[in-house]
Write an enzyme that holds these catalytic residues in place. Structure first.
Site, PDB file in Angstrom:
ATOM      1  N   ALA A 154      22.314   1.399 -35.105  1.00  0.00           N
ATOM      2  CA  ALA A 154      21.844   0.045 -35.358  1.00  0.00           C
ATOM      3  C   ALA A 154      21.604  -0.710 -33.823  1.00  0.00           C
ATOM      4  CB  ALA A 154      22.921  -0.583 -35.782  1.00  0.00           C
ATOM      5  N   ASP A 350      35.971   6.447 -36.249  1.00  0.00           N
ATOM      6  CA  ASP A 350      35.151   6.664 -35.179  1.00  0.00           C
ATOM      7  C   ASP A 350      35.596   5.221 -34.079  1.00  0.00           C
ATOM      8  OD1 ASP A 350      32.714   7.383 -33.446  1.00  0.00           O
ATOM      9  OD2 ASP A 350      31.487   5.706 -34.629  1.00  0.00           O
TER      10      ASP A 350
END
Length: 592
Positions: A154, A350
Site C-alpha cells: 500500500a 507483523d
C-alpha cells in the site's frame, strides 16, 4: 518433640494436605460431605484457581467448617485424654486450615474489588481522536496531498475533507509547540513543518495495491478484509455491510473495539485507482494499464481513511532517544495494545517499529498506536490458533520478528501454531529499539528467533529500570509457556511505575496491600478524569486501561514475577558486596 515444634509441623501438614492434595484426599472429601461438617448453606463464589485447583472445589466451601471441627476436636481431646503431642498436632492442623480459609477469604475480597473496579472503568468508553462524521464514502470527498508512507502492499497519502470537523485539538496544538531537545536546527524545522502539515491534512488515506482481487467491490472487500479489523462501525456503507467478508482463512474477521493504542479506520470504500503524486516514479508496476502500460494492477482497489500521525516509531527513534520513564510508558502502550487485540481474538503477526505510529499528548509524551493489519489473524473462535498443515499457510509477515514458536513450526497433520503470545515476544524485541539499542534480531549478524539462546541476548543500558529489564527478558523467553502474556507483562510495568509502595514487604500469596492500592489508584484516576485535559494524557489512558482489565490471577502472577526479580537482584547485590569485602580483605592482607 517440643510443643512449638509440633505446632509448626501441624501448620505445615495442614497446608500441604489442602494445597497439594494427598492420596487420602478422597477420604477427606467423603467426610466433608457429611452434614456435621457443614456450616450454613454453601454459596457459589468465584475463587482464585492458583491457590487451590478446581478439583478441590469442595474444600473451598468447607474449609471453615473443617477448621472449626478440627479445632473443637482438639479441645475435646484436651479433656478426654490423648498424648500432648497428638493434641498439639491436631490443634495446629486445625489452625493451619483456618489460616488457609482466612487467606481464601482475603482472596475473595480482592477478587470482588477487582471486579468492581473493572466494571466501573469498562463503562467509560474510549472515543477516537477524530469526531464522527456522516460523509466521506467516495474518493472525491477528499483533498489528497503528498505521499507520507509506502510499504509492500500500500501507499499512504495525507488527506483533508471539507465535511470533516476541525481536529486541531489541544493535543495537536501542543504538538506544534513541543520541540524535543535536539542539537540539529534542521530537525526542529522539519518537525515544525510536520505539525503544520497535520493542521492542513488531519487525515491519511491508505491506497491498497490490487493485483489479483479483480475490480468488483465485493471481491476487493473479501480479499482485503483483514484491513477492516480496526474499522469503525460506520466505516462501510450500510449496503456494503451485507457482503460476507470471508477473510484469508475462510472466516469472518472480527472488528476490534476502539482503544487508544490501536489505529482506527474511519472510512473504507472502493474506487478507481487515481494517478497520485509520485505514483509513476515510485510504484509504476502496481498501477493499472490505463495509467501505466506495463502496470499489473487492477482498475479498482480499497481505500482506508485514518487519522494522520506525524511519525512512525522508527522515524521517531532515529531522531530521539526517550528517557527511562518515557521509554517505559512507550513499551507499556505497546503491551496494552497487544493485550486489547488478544482479548478480542486478533494476532497482529507483523509488529515492528514501521507499523507503529506516534504522536504527542498534551504533556509532550509520545502516544503509540499499532497499525497495518494486513497480515493479522482474526478468527471468529478467538482461539489465536492456526492449523498449519501445509507450507502454503501464511505464518504472518516480518520473519525477523517472528516468535520462536512460529518460526520453528513444521507443517504437518494436526499441527497448530499458537499466536497468543507471539506479539508480546515482538514487543520485547522492539523494546531494545525504544531504549536506544539495535534490535538484536535485525542486525546483519544478529540473532535468529529460530535458534537463539536467551543467554545470547545483549545487555540493556544500565539506565533502563531493573523491572523493565526483567519484563523484556521474560518476554523474550523461547518457551511460550514460560513467557508472560501481554496482560501480565503490562501489569508488571503498571506496578513498577505506580505501585512500588504496594509491593514493599509484599508476598505473592497475600494481595491485601495491592487491593488497597488499587482502590486508591481508582479514586485518583477518576478524579483526574474529571479534571479536563489531564484525563486525555498517555498516563491517564494507560491507568484506565489497566483498571478496566483487572484480573486477580493475572495480577498475582505479575506480583510474583516482580518479587522474584527483586529477590534475585538482592541476591546479586549481596553476592557482589561479599566479593568486594573479600577483595578488600585480600588487599589489606597484602598490605600487612
Amino acid at each position: 518433640m517440643s510443643v512449638k515444634h509440633a505446632i509448626y509441623r501441624g501448620l505445615e501438614l495442614g497446608r500441604s494436605v489442602l494445597q497439594l492434595g494427598l492420596k487420602s484426599g478422597g477420604r477427606f472429601a467423603a467426610k466433608l460431605r457429611a452434614e456435621r461438617f457443614r456450616v450454613g448453606p454453601s454459596v457459589r463464589t468465584a475463587q482464585p484457581q492458583a491457590f487451590l485447583p478446581s478439583r478441590y472445589r469442595y474444600y473451598r466451601t468447607s474449609l471453615k467448617g473443617l477448621a472449626a471441627q478440627l479445632q473443637s476436636a482438639a479441645f475435646r481431646r484436651r479433656f478426654t485424654g490423648g498424648s500432648p503431642r497428638n493434641r498439639a498436632v491436631c490443634l495446629a492442623f486445625g489452625l493451619g486450615v483456618g489460616l488457609i480459609e482466612q487467606q481464601l477469604e482475603d482472596d475473595r475480597k480482592t477478587a470482588a474489588t477487582c471486579e468492581e473496579i473493572q466494571a466501573v472503568f469498562r463503562k467509560k468508553r474510549f472515543h477516537g481522536p477524530l469526531k464522527p462524521f456522516t460523509s466521506g464514502y467516495k474518493l472525491e470527498d477528499y483533498r489528497i496531498g503528498k505521499q507520507i508512507g509506502k510499504g509492500s502492499n500500500a501507499a499512504v497519502y495525507e488527506a483533508a475533507a471539507q465535511f470533516a470537523p476541525s481536529t486541531e485539538s489541544d493535543t495537536e496544538k501542543k504538538c506544534s509547540q513541543v520541540q524535543l531537545r535536539e542539537d540539529k536546527e534542521e530537525v526542529e524545522t522539519a518537525r515544525s513543518l510536520t505539525c503544520c502539515s497535520l493542521k492542513s491534512f488531519p487525515m491519511a488515506i491508505k491506497m491498497m495495491w490490487n493485483f489479483g482481487a479483480g475490480s468488483s467491490s465485493e471481491n476487493i472487500l473479501k480479499s482485503m478484509s483483514q484491513e477492516l479489523v480496526p474499522a469503525h462501525p460506520l466505516a462501510l456503507k450500510r449496503e456494503k455491510e451485507q457482503i460476507t467478508l470471508d477473510g484469508q482463512f475462510g472466516i469472518l474477521p472480527k472488528r476490534v473495539s476502539a482503544h487508544p493504542n490501536v489505529i482506527r479506520v474511519y472510512r473504507a470504500f472502493t474506487a478507481d485507482v487515481p494517478l497520485l503524486p509520485g505514483a509513476q516514479e515510485e510504484y509504476p508496476d502496481v498501477l493499472p494499464a490505463r495509467l501505466y502500460p506495463a502496470g499489473l494492477g487492477n482498475n479498482r482497489t480499497l481505500f482506508l481513511v485514518m487519522k494522520n500521525y506525524p511519525y512512525t516509531l522508527r522515524q521517531y527513534l532515529e531522531e530521539s532517544t526517550p528517557g527511562r520513564r518515557q521509554g517505559s510508558l512507550m513499551m507499556l502502550q505497546l503491551l496494552e495494545g497487544v493485550d486489547h487485540l488478544c482479548r478480542q481474538g486478533v494476532a497482529h503477526r507483523d509488529l515492528k517499529s514501521d507499523n507503529v505510529l506516534l504522536e504527542f499528548d498534551s504533556d509532550g509524551c509520545p502516544r503509540l498506536v499499532i497499525s497495518d493489519f494486513g497480515c493479522c489473524l482474526a478468527q471468529r473462535d478467538s482461539s489465536l490458533q492456526l492449523p498449519f498443515n501445509t507450507i502454503w499457510v501464511s505464518r504472518g509477515g516480518n520473519s525477523s520478528l517472528m516468535a520462536p514458536e512460529v518460526a520453528t513450526a513444521v507443517p504437518g497433520c494436526s499441527v497448530v501454531i499458537d499466536y497468543s503470545k507471539a506479539d508480546a515476544w515482538a514487543v520485547g524485541a522492539i523494546s531494545y529499539e525504544i531504549f536506544g539499542q539495535h534490535n538484536p534480531f535485525y542486525r546483519a549478524v544478529g540473532l535468529e528467533s529460530r535458534r537463539y539462546q536467551e543467554k545470547q541476548l545483549p545487555p540493556l543500558p544500565s539506565s533502563v529500570p531493573a523491572d523493565v529489564q526483567l519484563v523484556i527478558r521474560l518476554l523474550l523467553r523461547r518457551n511460550p509457556s514460560k513467557r508472560p502474556s501481554a496482560r501480565v507483562a503490562a501489569n508488571m510495568l503498571h506496578l513498577s511505575l505506580w505501585g512500588r509502595n504496594a509491593l514493599a514487604n509484599q508476598d505473592s500469596t497475600g494481595m491485601k496491600k495491592v487491593a488497597d492500592w488499587l482502590l486508591c489508584q481508582s479514586a485518583m484516576v477518576l478524579l483526574k478524569g474529571c479534571g479536563g485535559p489531564s484525563g486525555t494524557s498517555v498516563e491517564a489512558e494507560l491507568q484506565r486501561s489497566f483498571l478496566s482489565n483487572l484480573d486477580l490471577e493475572d495480577l498475582r502472577t505479575a506480583v510474583g514475577f516482580l518479587l522474584y526479580g527483586h529477590q534475585r537482584q538482592a541476591c546479586i547485590v549481596s553476592a557482589r558486596s561479599s566479593v568486594t569485602q573479600v577483595l578488600k580483605m585480600d588487599t589489606l592482607g597484602d598490605l600487612d
